[in-house]
Motif scaffolding. Structure first.
Motif, short mmCIF file in Angstrom:
data_model
loop_
_atom_site.label_atom_id
_atom_site.label_comp_id
_atom_site.label_asym_id
_atom_site.label_seq_id
_atom_site.Cartn_x
_atom_site.Cartn_y
_atom_site.Cartn_z
N MET A 124 0.83 -1.22 0.00
CA MET A 124 0.00 0.00 0.00
C MET A 124 0.86 1.26 0.00
SD MET A 124 -2.98 -1.00 -0.29
CE MET A 124 -4.61 -0.73 0.34
N ALA A 125 1.97 1.21 0.73
CA ALA A 125 2.87 2.37 0.76
C ALA A 125 3.38 2.67 -0.64
CB ALA A 125 4.03 2.11 1.72
N GLY A 126 3.78 1.61 -1.36
CA GLY A 126 4.26 1.79 -2.74
C GLY A 126 3.17 2.39 -3.61
N ALA A 127 1.96 1.88 -3.44
CA ALA A 127 0.85 2.39 -4.23
C ALA A 127 0.58 3.86 -3.91
CB ALA A 127 -0.39 1.54 -3.97
N TYR A 128 0.66 4.19 -2.60
CA TYR A 128 0.37 5.57 -2.21
C TYR A 128 1.36 6.55 -2.84
CZ TYR A 128 -0.68 9.76 0.39
OH TYR A 128 -1.03 11.05 0.70
N SER A 129 2.62 6.11 -2.92
CA SER A 129 3.64 7.03 -3.44
C SER A 129 3.36 7.41 -4.90
CB SER A 129 5.03 6.41 -3.31
OG SER A 129 5.20 5.35 -4.23
N LYS A 130 2.57 6.59 -5.57
CA LYS A 130 2.19 6.89 -6.94
C LYS A 130 1.32 8.16 -7.01
CE LYS A 130 1.85 5.87 -11.28
NZ LYS A 130 3.02 5.75 -12.13
N PHE A 131 0.53 8.35 -6.00
CA PHE A 131 -0.42 9.47 -6.00
C PHE A 131 0.10 10.70 -5.26
CE2 PHE A 131 -2.90 5.63 -6.52
CZ PHE A 131 -3.76 5.98 -7.55
N SER A 132 1.00 10.48 -4.33
CA SER A 132 1.43 11.58 -3.47
C SER A 132 2.17 12.64 -4.26
CB SER A 132 2.34 11.04 -2.37
OG SER A 132 2.86 12.13 -1.62
N LYS A 133 1.96 13.90 -3.87
CA LYS A 133 2.72 15.00 -4.45
C LYS A 133 3.87 15.39 -3.54
CE LYS A 133 -0.42 16.71 -7.78
NZ LYS A 133 -1.62 15.92 -7.48
N LEU A 134 3.93 14.74 -2.38
CA LEU A 134 4.96 15.13 -1.41
C LEU A 134 6.04 14.08 -1.21
CD1 LEU A 134 2.65 16.85 1.23
CD2 LEU A 134 4.11 17.94 -0.46
N ILE A 135 5.70 12.82 -1.48
CA ILE A 135 6.74 11.80 -1.41
C ILE A 135 6.73 10.98 -2.71
CG2 ILE A 135 6.87 11.57 1.10
CD1 ILE A 135 5.05 9.09 0.86
N THR A 136 7.90 10.52 -3.10
CA THR A 136 8.02 9.74 -4.33
C THR A 136 8.39 8.30 -3.99
OG1 THR A 136 10.37 10.16 -4.53
CG2 THR A 136 8.88 11.77 -5.55
N PHE A 137 8.31 7.45 -4.98
CA PHE A 137 8.74 6.06 -4.81
C PHE A 137 10.21 6.01 -4.38
CE2 PHE A 137 10.61 2.15 -6.53
CZ PHE A 137 9.83 1.22 -5.85
N GLU A 138 11.02 6.88 -4.98
CA GLU A 138 12.45 6.91 -4.66
C GLU A 138 12.66 7.31 -3.18
OE1 GLU A 138 11.14 8.22 -7.49
OE2 GLU A 138 11.90 6.56 -8.70
N ASP A 139 11.80 8.23 -2.70
CA ASP A 139 11.90 8.63 -1.28
C ASP A 139 11.64 7.44 -0.36
OD1 ASP A 139 12.37 11.29 -1.93
OD2 ASP A 139 10.22 11.81 -1.92
N LEU A 140 10.63 6.63 -0.75
CA LEU A 140 10.30 5.45 0.04
C LEU A 140 11.49 4.51 0.13
CD1 LEU A 140 6.83 3.96 -1.07
CD2 LEU A 140 7.46 4.74 1.21
N VAL A 141 12.08 4.26 -1.04
CA VAL A 141 13.21 3.33 -1.11
C VAL A 141 14.37 3.86 -0.26
CG1 VAL A 141 14.93 2.32 -2.65
CG2 VAL A 141 12.52 2.47 -3.36
N ALA A 142 14.56 5.17 -0.31
CA ALA A 142 15.68 5.77 0.42
C ALA A 142 15.45 5.70 1.93
CB ALA A 142 15.87 7.22 -0.02
N ALA A 143 14.19 5.80 2.34
CA ALA A 143 13.90 5.86 3.78
C ALA A 143 13.91 4.49 4.42
CB ALA A 143 12.54 6.54 4.01
N LEU A 144 13.72 3.45 3.61
CA LEU A 144 13.50 2.10 4.19
C LEU A 144 14.60 1.62 5.15
CD1 LEU A 144 11.52 -0.30 4.24
CD2 LEU A 144 12.95 -1.36 2.48
N PRO A 145 15.89 1.72 4.78
CA PRO A 145 16.91 1.18 5.70
C PRO A 145 16.83 1.80 7.10
CG PRO A 145 17.87 1.70 3.57
CD PRO A 145 16.48 2.27 3.55
N GLY A 146 16.52 3.08 7.17
CA GLY A 146 16.41 3.75 8.46
C GLY A 146 15.25 3.25 9.28
N LEU A 147 14.24 2.70 8.61
CA LEU A 147 13.06 2.21 9.30
C LEU A 147 13.28 0.82 9.87
CD1 LEU A 147 10.53 3.50 6.73
CD2 LEU A 147 10.26 3.87 9.17
#
Lengths: 198, 361, 250
Positions: free
Chosen positions: A134-157
């Protein structure tokens, strides 16, 4: 979707990783340089079979972290739809786990996005990553976060996680994102009917 | 500047306490503050600190009394019913003038109430709480960043005034996550207080006593006036002196016709309400007390000259509203809107109240 | 001429406020002698209770905290955790330790805090004017048991030493009295053992001293020890209930 602020309610049953999904979005927003807030359900919202949390992503400082009228609801199970469907802002979005929620028309003034998140997660070999689909799907619509942002944030999570675990999470993001890209979602006006089965 | 981390409010307090040089925590489990002891039980051993889960809140606060007497920076936390139990110890600590940091993550009351967020411990917090003529400094953060910053400030204030400092939070602030820039670590020396038990720099003939008993009536009167004078100094510092900007936040008050007043999480919602009011052409402003005792009365005295009315919003049946009324002193009407029992008022219902006041027809 | 008896260095010069025939002064002195003998005066911290010995800090020339009623073991825990090299003792009566402070003493003992608790058991509340204590004897008349303590409604005298000895953590639990010179010397030895164990970092030690309260017992000071011997000692049997380090054998 406003380009300044995105108010999201995420809901499902305990064990679906709802709070973590919220944290994923908040952490990603923070990494993308946005203002973010995350709060778990509180008060009367705690009643009735759902675990939920609210996330705000914003270009500007966040005044109230409470989400009374969400721009988006991400629903992982049926009771969540019943609970939050009517609160969604007109023109907002209901993104739901179509593996557990059958296709119905909910309202005719919101965007409906169906993602078979549980099935996708099963295919990936781990039903627990449906939330990240769902997070991946949401990034498709978001104007504030991108798919690349998700990928970058994952290790920290997931500090200290094994490589395989990170990989399956990344795959979940990707599948969710791609599913939307394949346009297997509903969009537009539908005949208004009562959501059955709740 | 340090990197931001996404943290829960309760955890931010814990980390900030460690960074402020606190190495001692004594507590007893109660919802909704459990993340804080959980965090510190993991974190304190990493810095050679001490975490003790006491047999009760009563024991925990007395361990704080002991550790504070011995010169340490020490903290305890609890939620409303537990804070009631700690009041005996807080009274002794205030009487004996022992610095310490207290955290109340307020939940619904009276009695066992519920575990939902509330602001119904305002009176208890700002009127002393326990028996006797004393005050605690009360800080009211409204963000996770402030949970951290005010924890650090609280330890400084406690040492400066030799007084207990209470961080008054609530279940939302405790559980919410926001990005935090953590403060720089402080190197605190447990032998920095000359009055402390076991202080190692004493002359051989000296000995230290931490006590709140003054059996002689003249001695107790003298002691109580001494405390009173200290509280006056604190009041001056937080109203007109060094900490006056720390004590209160004003937002769009200069031309405001109606002033909204709230602390803690409510002040965040009120900021949204003010924005919505302004969009509708209603000249609304916000006063947010960040320090609840000493109360920033001077701000209300000034605004009573320019604003037409005040609306106080609380998650209680109306407690802080009394301080606003005392400060406005009858010059302008002061109204109240509250939700209690764990319900957080929405921006819409507050906006509705504002509408009723500014457009009375 | 050689001086063979003088005020211990750890005692202040302040005259006791205790009643004639009360054992507090004697036990205070024994503790002060032990502090002197172990040469720990500059690092000893006492915790005074609520009760007649609330002013204990006036009589010892060491650092002191005055704790809320019953909470001395919790306060002592806080002090000792901050200053592990100090020698921390609590001095508590039966109302303080065996009633309102039961939880604090049991849990400090159970955590094995490296402190020493001195428990003055005289079967009555002294400072408040002679009310029934948890250690009052069956049939004992007090201000709040005017018909005598009735086990049916007020329970039986509580045996703190025996209770604490059931815990795993304490290293030394003993009951002594100062009713005659021989027992007084035993009490001194018990206190010396307790403080020595703490000094060596061995853990929690507990010394119960069966004591007098002639004023509230309604006895002449000269009769108090006789009454104690005849009435209290059969109920509160002297002896050592726990000695994990074998200090009494050595």
């Amino acid at each position: 979707m406003s380009s300044k602020v995105e108010r999201i309610i995420l809901a499902g049953f305990g064990g679906q990783g709802i709070l973590f999904l919220g944290k994923v979005l908040a952490e990603t927003g923070m990494h993308a340089g946005k203002h973010v807030s995350w709060i778990p359900s509180y008060g009367p919202e705690m009643r009735g079979g759902t675990a939920n949390c609210s996330v705000i992503l914003s270009e500007n400082e966040i005044a109230s972290p409470m989400v009374t009228v969400p721009d988006t609801v991400i629903a992982m199970n049926r009771p969540s739809v019943a609970k939050f469907n009517l609160k969604i802002k007109a023109g907002g979005m209901l993104m739901y786990n179509s593996s557990l929620i059958e296709r119905q028309e909910f309202r005719d003034d919101i965007r409906l996005v169906e993602i078979p998140a549980s099935e996708i997660a099963e295919e990936l070999g781990n039903p627990r990553v449906a939330n990240l689909v769902m997070a991946g799907a949401y990034s498709k619509f978001s104007k504030l976060i991108t798919f690349e942002d998700l990928v970058a944030a994952l290790p920290g999570l997931m500090p200290g996680s094994k490589k395989e675990m990170l990989e399956i999470n990344l795959a979940a993001f990707k599948k969710g994102f791609d599913f939307v890209e394949e346009k297997k979602y509903m969009f537009g006006r539908y005949v208004y009917s009562v959501f059955k089965g709740i | 500047m340090a990197e931001k981390v996404l943290m829960k409010g309760n955890e931010a307090i814990g980390e900030a306490a460690v960074l402020a040089g606190c190495r001692y925590y004594f507590g007893y489990p109660i919802t909704p503050q459990s993340e804080l002891p959980a965090y510190l039980s993991k974190r304190l051993p990493e810095v050679d600190g001490v975490f003790v889960q006491a047999e009760s809140e009563v024991a925990a606060i007395n361990m704080v009394y002991g550790a504070g007497s011995a010169g340490a920076r020490v903290m305890t936390s609890s939620s409303s019913p537990g804070i009631s139990l700690k009041q005996e110890g807080i009274s002794y600590i205030a009487g004996a003038e022992i610095p310490c940091m207290l955290v109340n993550v307020v939940r619904g009351g009276p009695g066992l109430g519920n575990i939902a967020p509330a602001q119904s411990d305002y009176w208890q917090a700002t009127r002393g709480g326990g028996h006797g003529d004393y005050r605690t400094l009360v800080l009211a953060p409204n963000s996770v960043q402030e949970m951290a910053d005010m924890t650090v400030a609280g330890f400084e204030f406690a040492d400066r005034f030799r007084n207990p400092v209470l961080l008054l939070s609530d279940g939302v602030l405790g559980q919410m996550m926001e990005p935090v820039t953590l403060p720089d670590p402080v190197d605190y020396d447990v032998n920095s207080k000359k009055w402390a038990l076991g202080y190692n720099g004493k002359e051989k003939s000296e000995r230290n006593l931490c006590s709140s008993i003054f059996l002689d009536v003249d001695e107790l009167e003298e002691h109580n006036w001494h405390l009173y004078q200290k509280y006056q100094v604190m009041t001056d510092l937080f109203s007109t002196g060094e900490y006056k900007d720390f004590a209160v936040e004003e937002h769009l008050c200069d031309d405001a016709e109606i002033i909204l007043v709230g602390y803690g999480i409510i002040s965040r919602i009120l900021k949204t309400v003010v924005e919505k009011c302004r969009k509708r052409g209603i000249k609304a402003g916000l006063v947010r007390p960040k320090v609840l005792w000493p109360y920033p009365a001077q701000v209300f005295e000034r605004l009573a000259k320019t604003a037409n009315q005040f609306l106080v919003v609380e998650m209680s049946c109306g407690q802080m509203v009394e301080d606003v009324k005392l400060s406005v002193n009858g010059k302008k009407p002061v109204y109240f809107f509250g939700r209690t029992g764990g319900t957080i008022p929405s921006d819409f219902e507050i906006l509705n109240e504002v509408d009723k006041l500014v457009r009375p027809d | 001429m050689k001086k063979i008896f003088s005020r211990p260095e750890s005692m202040s010069k302040k005259p006791f406020h205790y009643c004639p025939g009360c054992d507090h002064g004697v036990v205070h002195r024994l503790i002060a002698e032990v502090i002197d003998e172990l040469e720990i005066k500059n690092r000893t911290i006492g915790v005074a209770p609520v009760g007649c010995s609330v002013f204990a800090y006036d009589y010892f020339d060491v650092d002191f905290n005055q704790a809320p009623h019953g909470r001395a073991p919790a306060v002592a825990t806080g002090i000792k955790r901050v200053r592990p090299d100090s020698i921390v003792f609590t001095y508590q009566g039966d109302g303080d330790l065996a009633a309102i402070g039961t939880a604090e003493i049991i849990h400090a003992a159970n955590r094995g805090e490296n402190i020493t608790a001195v428990f003055i058991n005289n079967a009555i509340y002294g400072m408040t004017g002679g009310q029934m204590a948890p250690t009052s004897l069956i049939g004992m008349k007090t201000q709040t048991s005017p018909y005598g303590r009735d086990a049916a409604t007020a329970g039986h005298p509580i045996h703190m030493s025996e209770m604490i000895a059931t815990l795993e953590s304490p290293v030394y639990v003993t009951r002594v009295t100062v009713n005659n010179p021989a027992n007084l010397m035993k009490t001194k030895k018990a206190l010396l053992n307790a403080f020595t164990l703490q000094k060596e970092g061995k853990g929690f030690s507990f010394v119960e001293v069966v004591s007098t309260c002639p004023t509230n017992w309604g006895k002449k000071p000269t009769d108090a020890h006789k009454w104690l011997t005849e009435n209290m000692l059969p109920v509160f049997k002297l002896g050592t209930f726990k000695d994990t380090q074998g200090v009494e054998k050595s």
